[in-house]
Design a protein around this motif. Structure first.
Motif, PDB file in Angstrom:
ATOM      1  N   ILE A   3       0.840  -1.194   0.000  1.00 45.94           N
ATOM      2  CA  ILE A   3       0.000   0.000   0.000  1.00 45.94           C
ATOM      3  C   ILE A   3       0.877   1.246   0.000  1.00 45.94           C
ATOM      4  N   ASN A  31     -11.800   6.924   1.337  1.00 48.73           N
ATOM      5  CA  ASN A  31     -11.370   5.538   1.547  1.00 48.73           C
ATOM      6  C   ASN A  31      -9.879   5.342   1.288  1.00 48.73           C
ATOM      7  N   VAL A  33      -6.446   4.231   2.635  1.00 49.49           N
ATOM      8  CA  VAL A  33      -5.791   3.446   3.694  1.00 49.49           C
ATOM      9  C   VAL A  33      -4.543   4.197   4.125  1.00 49.49           C
ATOM     10  N   PRO A  38      -1.886  -2.660   7.043  1.00 47.69           N
ATOM     11  CA  PRO A  38      -3.117  -2.574   7.822  1.00 47.69           C
ATOM     12  C   PRO A  38      -3.552  -3.907   8.419  1.00 47.69           C
ATOM     13  N   ASP A  40      -6.871  -3.939   9.492  1.00 49.59           N
ATOM     14  CA  ASP A  40      -8.293  -3.875   9.168  1.00 49.59           C
ATOM     15  C   ASP A  40      -8.522  -2.701   8.221  1.00 49.59           C
ATOM     16  N   THR A  41      -8.589  -2.990   6.918  1.00 48.85           N
ATOM     17  CA  THR A  41      -8.709  -1.900   5.932  1.00 48.85           C
ATOM     18  C   THR A  41     -10.075  -1.226   5.967  1.00 48.85           C
ATOM     19  N   GLU A  42     -11.065  -1.850   6.586  1.00 51.56           N
ATOM     20  CA  GLU A  42     -12.365  -1.196   6.706  1.00 51.56           C
ATOM     21  C   GLU A  42     -12.284   0.006   7.635  1.00 51.56           C
ATOM     22  N   GLN A  44      -9.036   1.216   9.107  1.00 51.28           N
ATOM     23  CA  GLN A  44      -7.783   1.962   9.009  1.00 51.28           C
ATOM     24  C   GLN A  44      -7.719   2.725   7.687  1.00 51.28           C
ATOM     25  N   ARG A  45      -8.688   3.569   7.498  1.00 57.20           N
ATOM     26  CA  ARG A  45      -8.765   4.406   6.305  1.00 57.20           C
ATOM     27  C   ARG A  45      -9.343   5.760   6.691  1.00 57.20           C
TER      28      ARG A  45
END
Length: 455
Positions: A3, A31, A33, A38, A40-42, A44-45
C-alpha cells in the motif's frame, strides 16, 4: 499487501450539500488506507474533504495560504469508528465536518479500530491501544503528505465526543511519545511525527483507571440509579464497593499536586471536601451565570444560591441528587467484567479484563488484569508531565453540567493538569447539557479561528 502512503490528489469527486439554508461545495478524497501494513482496511482508512473554494482561490496569481485541518473522529464507547462525510449527525443536525467546510477548513475524517473487532482467526484486533494508535497513524499520514495535501498539517485540530473526546485528549497530550512507536511500526505507519496543534474534547471518558473512584466521590451516597429505561437501587454489595471506592479518590487527587486558576493547591480531605470541590463548584456557578444571562430563570433550583440576580453558591449534595446517579458501582471496571471498558482492555485472546487493582480484588468473574503499559497508553494524565510527549498548544474541553456518564472531576483534573504545564485550556461545563458533543459549532469554530489567528 503493498500500500502506497502517497496521497493521490487526482482521485476525488465534487459534492454539494445544503443544510438549514447553508450550502457547501467540496472535493471528497475517500477511503484512503493510511498505513502500509493494515490490520483492518475497513477501519484503518480516512477521507479528506476540501472546500472547492480553495481550488478556485488557488487559480489566482497570489499564493493561497493552506487552511487548518479539522480532524474529527467518530469513536463512541471505544467501539470502532468509520470515516464520516459532511452532513447530518445522529440528531439530524449539521455535523461538525459540515461547519468546518463552511468555515473554509480542510476536514480529515479517520476511521479507527475499536473494542470487539476480530480478524478471520478470531483474534481481537481492536483492544487498547489500537484506537489511539490508528488516530496517530492518520496524523502521520497527513504529515507525510504535507506537500500534497491542501490542509496545513502544522495546524491540525482534533475533535471527538465521549470515548472520541478521550482520543482527542490523548492525541493532544501524547504527541510523538515513544510508548506508541512499536505499535505504529507494526501497522506500517508513516515515519513522521503525530503531534497536533489543538484538541477539542467533548465529555471525554478518560482517566479510566481512576474513573470509578472519581464517580463514587461524586455520586457515592446515592443508591438509586437512572439510565434510560434502566432504573433501580444498588445492591448492598454495590453500596459497599461505592463506599470503599470513594475513600480512594482524595489520596489520588492529592498525589497529582494540581493547582487552580489562581495558583491555589487543589486538594481534598478524607471527607471528600476541599479546594478541588470548590474548583468544580466555581465552574458550575459560572455555567449557571451564563445560562441566566441568556434569560433562563433558575430561581426554582433550591440548591442554587442566587443573590442580586447572580448565582453565588450551591448545595453540593443537593446538586448531585438533582443530577441523579446513572451507573452502579464500580462504574467502569465492572467486577463482573460487563462494562464496555473491560472489553477495551482485553487482549488478542481474552475478550475482557480488569484495569484496576480494586476491581481485580473484588472480581466476580475470575478476571485477570490488563498489562500496566496497555492501561497507561490510554490515559492522557500519564503523559502531561512527560517531557517526551509534545503537548498540543490549545485544548477546548466541554463537559455538560448534566452529564452523568463520568464524574465532573475527570475533566476538571485534565484541565488543571494541562494548565499546570502551560497549555491554554478553554474549559466549560455547559448548563443543562447531557452526555453529548458538537452542540455548539459556532462557538467551536470561533475558538479555532482565534487559536489559528484567522482574520
Amino acid at each position: 499487501m503493498n500500500i502506497s502512503l502517497e496521497f493521490n490528489e487526482n482521485n476525488y469527486t465534487v459534492r454539494e450539500v445544503c443544510l438549514e439554508g447553508k450550502r457547501i461545495e467540496y472535493r471528497a478524497f475517500e477511503n484512503i488506507v493510511y498505513v502500509g501494513n493494515p490490520v483492518d482496511t475497513e477501519h484503518q482508512r480516512l477521507s479528506i474533504f476540501v472546500p472547492e473554494q480553495y481550488y478556485r482561490d488557488a487559480k489566482g496569481k497570489a499564493p493561497v495560504k493552506k487552511p487548518p485541518v479539522f480532524l474529527p473522529n467518530t469513536v463512541g464507547g471505544y467501539m470502532p469508528g468509520l470515516p464520516e462525510e459532511p452532513g447530518l449527525d445522529r440528531s439530524g443536525k449539521p455535523n461538525a465536518s459540515f461547519y468546518a467546510i463552511l468555515n473554509g477548513y480542510v476536514v480529515v475524517s479517520p476511521g479507527a479500530r475499536g473494542r470487539g473487532l476480530r480478524d478471520e482467526n478470531g483474534v481481537f484486533t481492536g483492544t487498547a491501544p489500537a484506537c489511539i494508535v490508528d488516530q496517530k497513524a492518520a496524523v502521520r499520514y497527513l504529515k507525510y503528505n504535507r506537500d500534497r495535501i491542501p490542509g496545513d498539517t502544522e495546524r491540525i485540530i482534533s475533535s471527538g465526543t465521549s470515548a472520541g473526546g478521550a482520543l482527542s485528549a490523548l492525541l493532544g497530550a501524547t504527541g510523538n511519545h515513544p510508548d506508541y512507536e512499536p505499535y505504529l511500526e507494526e501497522i506500517g505507519a508513516a515515519k513522521e511525527t503525530d503531534d497536533v496543534y489543538a484538541a477539542s474534547c467533548y465529555c471525554p471518558i478518560t482517566n479510566l483507571e481512576h474513573a470509578d473512584m472519581a464517580y463514587e466521590w461524586e455520586f457515592g451516597g446515592l443508591s438509586d440509579y437512572h439510565w434510560g429505561d434502566r432504573e433501580g437501587v444498588m445492591t448492598e454489595a454495590q453500596n459497599m464497593l461505592s463506599v470503599m471506592e470513594k475513600t480512594l479518590f482524595p489520596p489520588y487527587l492529592n498525589s497529582l499536586k494540581l493547582t487552580g486558576d489562581s495558583g491555589e493547591w487543589l486538594f481534598l480531605r478524607e471527607d471528600g471536601n476541599g479546594s478541588f470541590k470548590d474548583y468544580i463548584v466555581e465552574y458550575i456557578l459560572q455555567s449557571a451565570g451564563r445560562e441566566m444571562g441568556r434569560g433562563t430563570d433558575l430561581t426554582a433550583l433550591n440548591w442554587l444560591v442566587i443573590e442580586d440576580g447572580q448565582p453565588t453558591g450551591m448545595d453540593w449534595a443537593a446538586f448531585i441528587r438533582y443530577r441523579t446517579r446513572m451507573k452502579t458501582a464500580p462504574a467502569f471496571d465492572d467486577v463482573f467484567l460487563s462494562a464496555p471498558e473491560n472489553e477495551l482492555f482485553g487482549s488478542p485472546v481474552t475478550a475482557r479484563r480488569h484495569f484496576t487493582p480494586f476491581s481485580l480484588k473484588y472480581t466476580k468473574a475470575s478476571g485477570e488484569i490488563a498489562e500496566e503499559g496497555q492501561i497507561k497508553r490510554m490515559n492522557p494524565m500519564n503523559y502531561i508531565q512527560d517531557r517526551a510527549a509534545k503537548k498540543a498548544k490549545y485544548f477546548r474541553i466541554r463537559h455538560g453540567a448534566a452529564d452523568r456518564d463520568t464524574s465532573l472531576a475527570i475533566s476538571a483534573m485534565l484541565t488543571a493538569a494541562l494548565r499546570g504545564r502551560g497549555v491554554a485550556v478553554d474549559y466549560q461545563l455547559p448548563w443543562g447539557v447531557p452526555h453529548a458533543g458538537d452542540y455548539d459549532p459556532e462557538e467551536l469554530f470561533d475558538w479555532i479561528k482565534r487559536i489559528c489567528q484567522i482574520e
